[in-house]
Design an enzyme around this catalytic site. Structure first.
Site, PDB file in Angstrom:
ATOM      1  N   ASP A  69       0.696  -1.249   0.032  1.00 46.80           N
ATOM      2  CA  ASP A  69      -0.090  -0.186   0.229  1.00 46.80           C
ATOM      3  C   ASP A  69       0.962   1.227   0.123  1.00 46.80           C
ATOM      4  OD1 ASP A  69      -1.884   2.003   0.485  1.00 46.80           O
ATOM      5  OD2 ASP A  69      -2.701   1.256   2.109  1.00 46.80           O
ATOM      6  N   TYR A 162      -9.099  14.895  -6.745  1.00 45.41           N
ATOM      7  CA  TYR A 162      -8.534  14.318  -7.736  1.00 45.41           C
ATOM      8  C   TYR A 162      -7.569  15.410  -8.394  1.00 45.41           C
ATOM      9  CZ  TYR A 162      -6.862  11.397 -11.539  1.00 45.41           C
ATOM     10  OH  TYR A 162      -6.276  11.073 -12.921  1.00 45.41           O
TER      11      TYR A 162
END
Length: 211
Positions: A69, A162
């Site tokens: 991760d 984003y």
């Protein structure tokens, strides 16, 4: 340049690719392997990258799958340590892992999803670069490619998290390029443009291996 030379121009190199289980990362992993590199495929879900790694090896390439991760710095460090241990070093890093978890306007957005998007897309890229640099320095040179987006300069409703993370990645790319120039490590941002992937909502279709 012959077709063989074009395909073998990464022979002897080792590439680590995050987010390699699907979409753009999966395609980049295949391209690097086709060009002769040993490819370490990484993603949070081990099954996806194991599948890709097996495909590369079945086609005659060298590959390994490592779950990591990128939001977890120790796990990201362990990814690069594992890659270097298995293949003797690292020459190429592609920071591709990314998400788009929040598509609502700011006033209606979920603060947790907003933060998670930035953590993966910006902090995750920082973690990837930070963990990779010592290994690239040991090789005396290297290539680092950060996957970006044109959304960094286009304000669109519902895309604040984003776009903000991608704008941060753009500046991180430039800063890294300046900081690492003397170490002969080149850093570039790649903006693929519109691509059919699961993340973009259009689904994704892969050509059969070997085509």
């Amino acid at each position: 340049m012959s077709e063989f030379q074009a395909q073998a121009n990464l022979r002897g190199k080792v590439a680590v690719i995050t987010g390699a289980g699907r979409g753009i990362g999966r395609a980049i992993a295949r391209a690097c392997a086709d060009a002769g590199a040993a490819v370490v495929c990484s993603a949070r879900t081990i099954a996806e990258v194991q599948e890709k790694s097996r495909m590369i090896e079945a086609a005659g390439g060298r590959s390994a799958a490592v779950a990591a991760d990128v939001c977890d710095y120790p796990a990201t460090e362990a990814l690069f340590a594992a890659a270097a241990d298995q293949f003797g070093g690292i020459d190429i890093v592609v920071a591709n892992a990314g998400v788009s978890l929040e598509s609502r306007k700011v006033e209606h957005s979920d603060p947790l999803l907003w933060k998670q998007t930035v953590e993966v897309n910006l902090v995750g890229v920082f973690n990837t670069a930070r963990a990779a640099i010592p290994h690239l320095r040991r090789r005396g040179a290297g290539k680092m490619i950060l996957i970006g987006s044109g959304s960094r300069h286009r304000p669109n409703p519902g895309m604040s998290s984003y776009a903000s993370s991608e704008l941060g990645t753009w500046m991180l790319t430039q800063t890294l390029a300046v900081e690492l120039q003397s170490a002969n490590i080149s850093v570039n941002e790649l903006i693929p443009g519109p691509v059919r992937t699961a993340m973009t909502g259009f689904g994704e279709k892969f050509a059969p291996e070997g085509e």
